[in-house]
Design an enzyme around this catalytic site. Structure first.
Site, short mmCIF file in Angstrom:
data_model
loop_
_atom_site.label_atom_id
_atom_site.label_comp_id
_atom_site.label_asym_id
_atom_site.label_seq_id
_atom_site.Cartn_x
_atom_site.Cartn_y
_atom_site.Cartn_z
N ASP A 175 25.04 -71.09 26.83
CA ASP A 175 25.75 -71.24 28.13
C ASP A 175 25.34 -70.52 29.52
O ASP A 175 25.93 -70.41 30.32
CB ASP A 175 27.30 -71.01 27.86
CG ASP A 175 27.37 -69.27 27.32
OD1 ASP A 175 26.49 -68.66 27.13
OD2 ASP A 175 28.54 -68.89 27.37
N GLU A 176 24.15 -69.99 29.61
CA GLU A 176 23.67 -69.24 30.78
C GLU A 176 22.20 -69.11 30.79
O GLU A 176 21.24 -69.07 29.62
CB GLU A 176 24.43 -67.86 30.90
CG GLU A 176 23.90 -66.71 29.76
CD GLU A 176 24.34 -65.45 29.86
OE1 GLU A 176 24.50 -65.03 31.04
OE2 GLU A 176 24.93 -64.71 28.96
#
EC number: 2.7.7.7
Length: 368
Positions: free
Chosen positions: A108-109
């Site tokens: 997610d990043e």
């Protein structure tokens, strides 16, 4: 403000409450409700919490029992990792529309270096805004972003306007931004280090900046020079598209505590089998095997052994793990076992930069 080191245009993109947001997106009945991904079983641990749940103090890595106590109306949702991976791939596809210099940190990043980008836009701020909108259009999920001259500041900035926001720290704003920053917000300063800094009278970036390099080296060892540099805006770590892992591992948390080594051998075999699968999939081998033991009182112990040759085979991994298990008596009953392999055959790989990018990085001033 001029710096005596090269500046880059770095974006840190962080999906908002990713796992929980995916579940709320796929099941509209969960929207607006406090949910926790994972943590539903007797021994469960929360993997992610929605913003509605976070208002009650529910956080990732918290036991499901404590999460339910904090938020009686909490809804537990079973993780669907294949779905998260599917959406993560969609998000990364968006990143690569703008630059090939993408360094994922997790599903997610990621960091993006848009100093030189595929659309020829000189504004990293506008690129970040466009990326976030495209992610929303294609996945229905929101993302936040931080934009600045290096990875360190960009990551800090991405937390400022969450959820669904972004913050740019322009070159001329960097020093003031870091001086005003609470020391707890410095990436790499954990709870223990923060407490130590408090005792030394260091509460903000400005306090940290007053300390000499010799002082920081004496008090914080190898990390001293890191703290000395980053508070002055200096962080030269590049965005590495092919981020090379330092270790590969697998672990299992048990539904019931195990009190005898004999009961652990079967579990270790399953863990070794999973580790072998991951190693073969990534074409990685290693020499140092570490056995991780988490006891019922949550204390953690590791035992390691380095072999004279690289291995990937389950049999050798398991044999060494068993040896480490019997190396000394257990301190308590065991709730988790893990095996990891380090000292990998990937450590000599280097990331190459183009000559054009090298030329770009010598510029000391540009618009954000």
């Amino acid at each position: 403000m001029e710096f005596d080191f090269p500046l880059r245009k770095i974006i840190h993109v962080d999906m908002d409450a990713f796992y929980a947001s995916v579940e709320q997106h796929d099941n509209p009945e969960l929207k607006g409700k406090p949910i926790a991904v994972g943590g539903g079983s007797k021994r469960g641990v929360v993997s992610a919490a929605s913003y509605e749940a976070r208002k009650f103090g529910v956080r990732s890595a918290m036991s499901g029992y404590i999460a339910q106590r904090n938020c009686p109306d909490l809804i537990f949702v079973k993780p669907r990792y294949e779905r998260y991976i599917e959406i993560s791939k969609q998000v990364r596809k968006v990143f690569f529309e703008y630059t090939d210099l993408v360094e994922p940190l997790s599903l997610d990043e990621a960091y993006l270096d848009v100093t030189e980008n595929k659309i020829g836009n000189p504004s990293a701020t506008l690129i970040a805004k466009e990326i976030r909108q495209k992610i929303l259009n294609e996945t229905g999920l929101t993302a936040s972003a931080g934009i600045s001259i290096n990875k360190f500041i960009a990551k800090i900035a991405s937390d400022y306007n969450k959820p669904n926001g972004q913050k740019t720290v322009n070159p001329e704003e960097v020093i003031q931004f870091l001086e005003d920053l609470d020391i707890r917000k410095f990436y790499g300063v954990g709870k223990v280090t923060a407490e130590k800094m408090y005792k030394l009278g260091i509460f903000t970036g400005n306090d940290l900046k007053t300390k000499s390099l010799d002082f920081l080296d004496e008090k914080f060892g190898k990390s001293g020079s890191y703290y000395y540099d980053v508070v002055r805006g200096k962080h030269l770590s590049e965005v590495k598209p092919d981020r090379i892992p330092k270790s590969v591992g697998a672990e299992r948390t048990f539904s019931e505590n195990l009190s005898s080594e004999i009961f652990m051998l079967e579990r270790l075999e399953h863990i070794a089998n999973e580790l072998e699968r991951r190693l073969l999939k990534s074409n990685i081998a290693g020499k140092t095997i570490t056995l991780k033991i988490k006891y019922s009182d949550f204390t953690l112990q590791t035992r390691s052994k380095t072999l004279p040759y690289f291995i990937t085979e389950k049999a050798l991994i398991l044999e060494t793990a068993k040896e480490l298990l019997y190396q000394q008596e257990l301190q308590n009953s065991v709730r988790l076992l893990g095996i990891s392999l380090a000292n990998l055959n990937t450590e000599d790989k280097k990331i190459k930069k183009s000559d054009d990018l090298k030329k770009l990085l010598v510029q000391l001033k540009f618009d954000f």
